[in-house]
Design an enzyme around this catalytic site. Structure first.
Site, PDB file in Angstrom:
ATOM      1  N   SER A  34       6.056  20.959 -15.045  1.00 36.63           N
ATOM      2  CA  SER A  34       4.861  20.161 -15.338  1.00 36.63           C
ATOM      3  C   SER A  34       4.111  19.866 -14.051  1.00 36.63           C
ATOM      4  O   SER A  34       4.729  19.745 -12.976  1.00 36.63           O
ATOM      5  CB  SER A  34       5.322  18.850 -15.978  1.00 36.63           C
ATOM      6  OG  SER A  34       4.292  17.898 -15.950  1.00 36.63           O
TER       7      SER A  34
ATOM      8  N   TYR B   8      10.689  10.820 -15.488  1.00 35.38           N
ATOM      9  CA  TYR B   8      10.381  12.104 -16.131  1.00 35.38           C
ATOM     10  C   TYR B   8      10.062  13.157 -15.064  1.00 35.38           C
ATOM     11  O   TYR B   8      10.611  14.270 -15.072  1.00 35.38           O
ATOM     12  CB  TYR B   8       9.193  11.934 -17.092  1.00 35.38           C
ATOM     13  CG  TYR B   8       8.570  13.237 -17.502  1.00 35.38           C
ATOM     14  CD1 TYR B   8       9.259  14.126 -18.320  1.00 35.38           C
ATOM     15  CD2 TYR B   8       7.293  13.597 -17.054  1.00 35.38           C
ATOM     16  CE1 TYR B   8       8.689  15.337 -18.672  1.00 35.38           C
ATOM     17  CE2 TYR B   8       6.731  14.802 -17.409  1.00 35.38           C
ATOM     18  CZ  TYR B   8       7.419  15.672 -18.212  1.00 35.38           C
ATOM     19  OH  TYR B   8       6.865  16.879 -18.551  1.00 35.38           O
TER      20      TYR B   8
ATOM     21  N   LYS C  22      12.070  16.837 -13.846  1.00 32.76           N
ATOM     22  CA  LYS C  22      11.464  18.173 -13.735  1.00 32.76           C
ATOM     23  C   LYS C  22      11.638  18.731 -12.325  1.00 32.76           C
ATOM     24  O   LYS C  22      11.986  19.893 -12.134  1.00 32.76           O
ATOM     25  CB  LYS C  22       9.975  18.124 -14.112  1.00 32.76           C
ATOM     26  CG  LYS C  22       9.731  17.894 -15.594  1.00 32.76           C
ATOM     27  CD  LYS C  22      10.172  19.094 -16.440  1.00 32.76           C
ATOM     28  CE  LYS C  22      10.119  18.838 -17.916  1.00 32.76           C
ATOM     29  NZ  LYS C  22      10.735  19.882 -18.740  1.00 32.76           N
TER      30      LYS C  22
HETATM   31  N1  UFG Z   1      -5.914   8.362 -21.522  1.00 30.03           N
HETATM   32  C1  UFG Z   1      -6.701   7.336 -22.035  1.00 30.03           C
HETATM   33  N2  UFG Z   1      -6.344   6.780 -23.217  1.00 30.03           N
HETATM   34  C2  UFG Z   1      -5.257   7.191 -23.949  1.00 30.03           C
HETATM   35  C3  UFG Z   1      -4.462   8.234 -23.409  1.00 30.03           C
HETATM   36  C4  UFG Z   1      -4.813   8.790 -22.198  1.00 30.03           C
HETATM   37  O1  UFG Z   1      -7.698   6.937 -21.415  1.00 30.03           O
HETATM   38  O2  UFG Z   1      -4.990   6.622 -25.017  1.00 30.03           O
HETATM   39  C5  UFG Z   1      -6.313   9.017 -20.263  1.00 30.03           C
HETATM   40  C6  UFG Z   1      -5.294   8.934 -19.147  1.00 30.03           C
HETATM   41  O3  UFG Z   1      -5.470   7.769 -18.379  1.00 30.03           O
HETATM   42  C7  UFG Z   1      -5.600  10.234 -18.386  1.00 30.03           C
HETATM   43  C8  UFG Z   1      -6.045  11.208 -19.463  1.00 30.03           C
HETATM   44  O4  UFG Z   1      -6.460  10.386 -20.560  1.00 30.03           O
HETATM   45  O5  UFG Z   1      -6.685  10.044 -17.500  1.00 30.03           O
HETATM   46  C9  UFG Z   1      -4.957  12.124 -19.947  1.00 30.03           C
HETATM   47  O6  UFG Z   1      -3.808  11.361 -20.315  1.00 30.03           O
HETATM   48  P1  UFG Z   1      -2.573  12.003 -21.086  1.00 30.03           P
HETATM   49  O7  UFG Z   1      -1.591  10.909 -21.349  1.00 30.03           O
HETATM   50  O8  UFG Z   1      -3.044  12.812 -22.242  1.00 30.03           O
HETATM   51  O9  UFG Z   1      -2.014  13.053 -20.044  1.00 30.03           O
HETATM   52  P2  UFG Z   1      -1.456  12.811 -18.558  1.00 30.03           P
HETATM   53  O10 UFG Z   1      -2.343  13.595 -17.648  1.00 30.03           O
HETATM   54  O11 UFG Z   1      -1.246  11.409 -18.238  1.00 30.03           O
HETATM   55  O12 UFG Z   1      -0.005  13.434 -18.725  1.00 30.03           O
HETATM   56  C10 UFG Z   1       0.198  14.794 -18.834  1.00 30.03           C
HETATM   57  C11 UFG Z   1       1.493  15.055 -19.603  1.00 30.03           C
HETATM   58  C12 UFG Z   1       2.672  14.542 -18.836  1.00 30.03           C
HETATM   59  C13 UFG Z   1       2.630  15.023 -17.419  1.00 30.03           C
HETATM   60  C14 UFG Z   1       1.302  14.726 -16.786  1.00 30.03           C
HETATM   61  C15 UFG Z   1       1.172  15.215 -15.383  1.00 30.03           C
HETATM   62  O13 UFG Z   1       1.450  14.438 -20.860  1.00 30.03           O
HETATM   63  O14 UFG Z   1       3.843  15.009 -19.448  1.00 30.03           O
HETATM   64  O15 UFG Z   1       0.267  15.320 -17.556  1.00 30.03           O
HETATM   65  O16 UFG Z   1       1.120  16.568 -15.362  1.00 30.03           O
HETATM   66  F1  UFG Z   1       3.602  14.420 -16.711  1.00 30.03           F
END
Ligand code: UFG
Length: 336
Positions: free
Chosen positions: A126, A150, A154
């Site tokens: 990831s 997490y 990885k």
């Molecule tokens: N976000 C919101 N509201 C929500 C959910 C997310 O504003 O309800 C924002 C987050 O702050 C971020 C973006 O949307 O800016 C994406 O968030 P996600 O949770 O969809 O994805 P992440 O980038 O946080 O996480 C993903 C994977 C993880 C991994 C991470 C880093 O889900 O497993 O990328 O690679 F660890």
């Protein structure tokens, strides 16, 4: 390498889409899953959508003896290892559970592979291994820095795999660092199945569009990005699936390992995702800017050029296709 592939976590979100791509590429696929975060009907759905029968073993990788037994029975030529937990928040609340599943489970699998002389592994890593990236786009030689349990699981497993490759010259692994998988199979009959409130943005937005939740909470409006909301690299799950087929071919033909980013190279903000989903669904999507979620970076998007160079692969589906497919799946979920 011949064509029998064991897919751990093959009933999960990325695993199920990859299994379809493998079956369609002519591989003989066996799924091993403990169904802790997936449904028992998924293997049948994979068979229906791909037009090929897929075998399925119920297996918990934390059980060493059962893992060994499964590998002895299946005798795969290669393993694609998706079978792990993936929620950052859950890993902070229950780290032991993450170390048991993602570390012990992976070590048991690697040990069983060694026992049967299976030397080809594709490992789901990831972009989380880059922590707070010091620059974007992120290339594979960027500093590695896990910032939660997490991410540490990885990173630890990437390191274990590298060490095994050094000690066993016949063993080759393709380590694939996923950015933000999203979207669904274009049939609208397979996609992500979040349990409870989705942690990830796209499924959450889909549920708001469907009227299941009142609004999207946008986590932070003061990031160092043009509109102040977080930027990520959303990659269609079927593009990601296809990359695994290329990774197996690479292991077979080159007989060497690799570590590559799987992303599109384009970053979109939270607001851009909400707008794109609104266009795809034809629905208004209410949102409210709230506090930042701890641990989130301003921007995180890939330099995908190494994957293109080594695998001859690049993502072909854009954000509109991601949203259209995720929406078709959301509608299917509500009608069934
Ligand atoms: N976000 C919101 N509201 C929500 C959910 C997310 O504003 O309800 C924002 C987050 O702050 C971020 C973006 O949307 O800016 C994406 O968030 P996600 O949770 O969809 O994805 P992440 O980038 O946080 O996480 C993903 C994977 C993880 C991994 C991470 C880093 O889900 O497993 O990328 O690679 F660890």
């Amino acid at each position: 390498m011949n064509n029998r592939i064991l897919v751990t976590g093959g009933a999960g979100y990325i695993g199920s889409h990859t299994t379809i791509a493998l079956l369609q590429a002519g591989y003989d696929v066996v799924i091993a899953d403990n169904f802790s975060n997936s449904e028992r009907w998924i293997p049948d759905r994979i068979s229906t959508l791909s037009g090929h029968v897929v075998q399925c073993h119920e297996l918990d990788l934390r059980n060493h003896a059962a893992t060994l037994e499964c590998l002895h029975q299946v005798r795969p030529d290669g393993v694609i290892h998706f079978g792990a937990l993936k929620s950052v928040g859950e890993s902070i609340a229950n780290p032991l559970h993450y170390y048991q599943n993602n570390v012990t489970g992976t070590l048991n699998l690697l040990d069983a592979m060694q026992h049967i002389g299976c030397n080809n592994l594709v490992f789901s890593s990831s972009a989380t291994v880059y922590g707070y990236p010091d620059r974007c786009p992120i290339s594979e030689d960027a500093a590695l820095h896990a910032i939660n349990p997490y991410g540490r699981t990885k990173l630890m497993m990437e390191q274990a795999i590298e060490d095994i490759g050094t000690s066993s010259p016949g063993f080759h692994a393709a380590v694939l660092r996923y950015f933000n998988p999203a979207g669904a199979h274009d049939s609208g009959q397979l996609g992500e199945l979040p349990r409870g409130a989705p942690n990830n943005l796209v499924p959450f937005v889909a549920q708001v569009a469907a009227g299941l939740r009142p609004e999207v909470k946008v986590f932070g409006g003061d990031y160092k990005t043009p509109d102040g909301t977080g930027i990520r690299d959303y990659i269609h799950v079927m593009d990601l699936a296809q990359a695994h087929v290329h990774a197996l071919e690479y292991l077979r033909d080159r007989k060497q390992g690799l570590v590559v980013n799987l992303g599109t190279g384009s970053g979109y903000s939270v607001i851009e995702i909400i707008d794109a989903f609104s266009r795809a669904s034809g629905r208004q999507i209410a949102y409210q800017i709230t506090d930042r979620r701890p641990g989130d970076a301003d921007a995180c998007y890939a330099d995908p050029s190494l994957a293109e160079k080594l695998l001859g692969w690049r993502a072909s589906r854009g954000l509109d296709t991601i949203c259209a497919d995720a929406w078709r799946w959301q509608i299917h979920l509500q009608q069934n």
